[in-house]
Design a protein around this motif. Structure first.
Motif, PDB file in Angstrom:
ATOM      1  N   GLN A   1     -12.319  -3.596  -7.177  1.00  0.00           N
ATOM      2  CA  GLN A   1     -11.455  -4.333  -6.251  1.00  0.00           C
ATOM      3  C   GLN A   1      -9.990  -3.989  -6.475  1.00  0.00           C
ATOM      4  O   GLN A   1      -9.517  -3.907  -7.614  1.00  0.00           O
ATOM      5  CB  GLN A   1     -11.658  -5.843  -6.440  1.00  0.00           C
ATOM      6  N   PHE A   2      -9.259  -3.805  -5.363  1.00  0.00           N
ATOM      7  CA  PHE A   2      -7.846  -3.472  -5.402  1.00  0.00           C
ATOM      8  C   PHE A   2      -7.128  -4.378  -4.414  1.00  0.00           C
ATOM      9  O   PHE A   2      -7.387  -4.317  -3.208  1.00  0.00           O
ATOM     10  CB  PHE A   2      -7.626  -1.992  -5.048  1.00  0.00           C
ATOM     11  N   ASP A   3      -6.258  -5.206  -4.919  1.00  0.00           N
ATOM     12  CA  ASP A   3      -5.600  -6.216  -4.100  1.00  0.00           C
ATOM     13  C   ASP A   3      -4.380  -5.645  -3.378  1.00  0.00           C
ATOM     14  O   ASP A   3      -3.670  -4.783  -3.908  1.00  0.00           O
ATOM     15  CB  ASP A   3      -5.167  -7.403  -4.960  1.00  0.00           C
TER      16      ASP A   3
ATOM     17  N   ILE B   1     -12.428  -3.388  -1.434  1.00  0.00           N
ATOM     18  CA  ILE B   1     -13.565  -3.479  -2.340  1.00  0.00           C
ATOM     19  C   ILE B   1     -14.571  -2.393  -1.991  1.00  0.00           C
ATOM     20  O   ILE B   1     -14.840  -2.131  -0.810  1.00  0.00           O
ATOM     21  CB  ILE B   1     -14.245  -4.862  -2.245  1.00  0.00           C
ATOM     22  N   CYS B   2     -15.119  -1.720  -3.024  1.00  0.00           N
ATOM     23  CA  CYS B   2     -16.130  -0.680  -2.812  1.00  0.00           C
ATOM     24  C   CYS B   2     -17.519  -1.255  -3.105  1.00  0.00           C
ATOM     25  O   CYS B   2     -17.645  -2.358  -3.645  1.00  0.00           O
ATOM     26  CB  CYS B   2     -15.834   0.525  -3.697  1.00  0.00           C
TER      27      CYS B   2
ATOM     28  N   LYS C   1       2.006  -8.342  -1.914  1.00  0.00           N
ATOM     29  CA  LYS C   1       2.660  -9.145  -0.878  1.00  0.00           C
ATOM     30  C   LYS C   1       3.525  -8.292   0.043  1.00  0.00           C
ATOM     31  O   LYS C   1       3.755  -8.653   1.200  1.00  0.00           O
ATOM     32  CB  LYS C   1       3.497 -10.247  -1.515  1.00  0.00           C
ATOM     33  N   GLU C   2       3.997  -7.132  -0.468  1.00  0.00           N
ATOM     34  CA  GLU C   2       4.791  -6.234   0.373  1.00  0.00           C
ATOM     35  C   GLU C   2       3.936  -5.449   1.358  1.00  0.00           C
ATOM     36  O   GLU C   2       4.465  -4.817   2.270  1.00  0.00           O
ATOM     37  CB  GLU C   2       5.586  -5.259  -0.500  1.00  0.00           C
ATOM     38  N   GLY C   3       2.614  -5.437   1.154  1.00  0.00           N
ATOM     39  CA  GLY C   3       1.721  -4.787   2.109  1.00  0.00           C
ATOM     40  C   GLY C   3       1.076  -3.502   1.644  1.00  0.00           C
ATOM     41  O   GLY C   3       0.257  -2.924   2.368  1.00  0.00           O
ATOM     42  N   TYR C   4       1.411  -3.008   0.436  1.00  0.00           N
ATOM     43  CA  TYR C   4       0.805  -1.780  -0.065  1.00  0.00           C
ATOM     44  C   TYR C   4      -0.364  -2.116  -0.988  1.00  0.00           C
ATOM     45  O   TYR C   4      -0.553  -3.266  -1.413  1.00  0.00           O
ATOM     46  CB  TYR C   4       1.834  -0.948  -0.831  1.00  0.00           C
ATOM     47  N   VAL C   5      -1.172  -1.089  -1.317  1.00  0.00           N
ATOM     48  CA  VAL C   5      -2.277  -1.267  -2.255  1.00  0.00           C
ATOM     49  C   VAL C   5      -2.116  -0.263  -3.392  1.00  0.00           C
ATOM     50  O   VAL C   5      -1.751   0.895  -3.165  1.00  0.00           O
ATOM     51  CB  VAL C   5      -3.652  -1.100  -1.557  1.00  0.00           C
ATOM     52  N   ASN C   6      -2.355  -0.727  -4.600  1.00  0.00           N
ATOM     53  CA  ASN C   6      -2.229   0.122  -5.791  1.00  0.00           C
ATOM     54  C   ASN C   6      -3.593   0.710  -6.119  1.00  0.00           C
ATOM     55  O   ASN C   6      -4.504  -0.004  -6.556  1.00  0.00           O
ATOM     56  CB  ASN C   6      -1.697  -0.695  -6.970  1.00  0.00           C
ATOM     57  N   LEU C   7      -3.741   2.017  -5.905  1.00  0.00           N
ATOM     58  CA  LEU C   7      -4.995   2.723  -6.158  1.00  0.00           C
ATOM     59  C   LEU C   7      -4.834   3.712  -7.309  1.00  0.00           C
ATOM     60  O   LEU C   7      -5.466   4.764  -7.331  1.00  0.00           O
ATOM     61  CB  LEU C   7      -5.459   3.445  -4.885  1.00  0.00           C
TER      62      LEU C   7
END
Length: 269
Positions: free
Chosen positions: A26-28, A20-21, A31-37
């Motif tokens: 917000q970017f969740d 969160i900025c 479950k695999e551990g990566y973040v989609n930006l």
């Protein structure tokens, strides 16, 4: 964390399973551990990047070790050039993480990031290599803070020079790997009537000084299925006619040469 918001460029802070900025974007974390930006407005298509089929072909080919000499050469450069105070390395266009995890394993005290525009590749990479911090993002809009990376690796990956200059620390490094003049000549010979050599390296990166150039070439002896996987992971695949695919798959052995050009750039202080 070194991530910055792809929408407003403010720092992202991790709060439980989200980044969160200050502007509350917000970017969740998946479950695999990566973040989609990669915001939807930055996409050029619904699912940019390589397809699942292309990613699986590349993984099978790379897992067979055919490009391990390239991976080992880049690992050696990182071992030689990174300072003892280095903290972070970024692999741009990391795909399914074949190279990226080796960088992390060779530098256990450093945070290694892998970035790719293809969600299917990053999802697979994050599941397989938890030692790497993976994100879906554009290589032209790096979601990282200014002067945050000690080194960036680009294996065939595009990126804007100004983004490299912004993100790499003064004195830090950019390592590029591109096709040498005679790379995959035998494969090209099956597709094109006239084989043209890859153009000599002419890239200039503003804000960086070229410190080293390395030519790496060696022969490969591939099975028919491996040759098909190689073709599928190259730009030549779009030009190959059905009879080329059929002929390759029927081969017992396909001999093909590699020719890589490695360049090491240092960020001006």
């Amino acid at each position: 964390m070194l991530f910055s918001c792809p929408l407003c460029h403010h720092p992202l802070a991790q709060v439980k399973n989200s980044f969160i900025c200050p502007q509350r974007h917000q970017f969740d974390v998946a479950k695999e551990g990566y973040v989609n930006l990669l915001p939807v407005q930055h996409k050029r298509s619904r699912d940019p990047g390589d397809s699942a089929e292309m990613m699986q072909a590349r993984r099978a080919f790379l897992d067979a070790g055919h490009y391990q000499p390239l991976r080992d050469a880049i690992v050696n450069i990182l071992n030689e050039r990174l300072s003892s105070h280095a903290t972070s390395v970024l692999d741009i266009g990391c795909g399914e993480g074949y190279y990226t995890h080796a960088f992390a394993d060779a530098q256990p005290g450093i945070t290694v990031f892998g970035l790719d525009v293809a969600k299917v590749a990053i999802k697979s990479a994050a599941k397989r290599y938890p030692q790497v911090t993976f994100c879906v993002a554009s290589s032209h809009r790096l979601p990282f803070a200014d002067a945050s990376m000690d080194a960036i690796i680009r294996i065939y990956a595009p990126c804007k020079a100004e983004e490299l200059a912004r993100v790499v620390k003064p004195g830090g490094w950019v390592i590029t790997a591109t096709p040498g003049p005679r790379h995959l000549m035998e494969l090209k010979g099956l597709i094109y009537d006239e084989i043209r050599l890859h153009a000599p390296h002419t890239e200039q990166i503003d804000g960086f000084t070229l410190q080293q150039s390395v030519a790496l070439n060696y022969p490969m002896s591939l099975s028919g299925s491996e040759a098909v996987a190689l073709l599928q992971m190259t730009p030549f695949a779009w030009r190959a006619k059905p009879d080329v695919w059929e002929a390759l798959s029927a081969r017992d052995v396909f001999d093909c040469q590699t020719d890589f050009s490695l360049h090491l750039w240092q960020r001006d202080s």
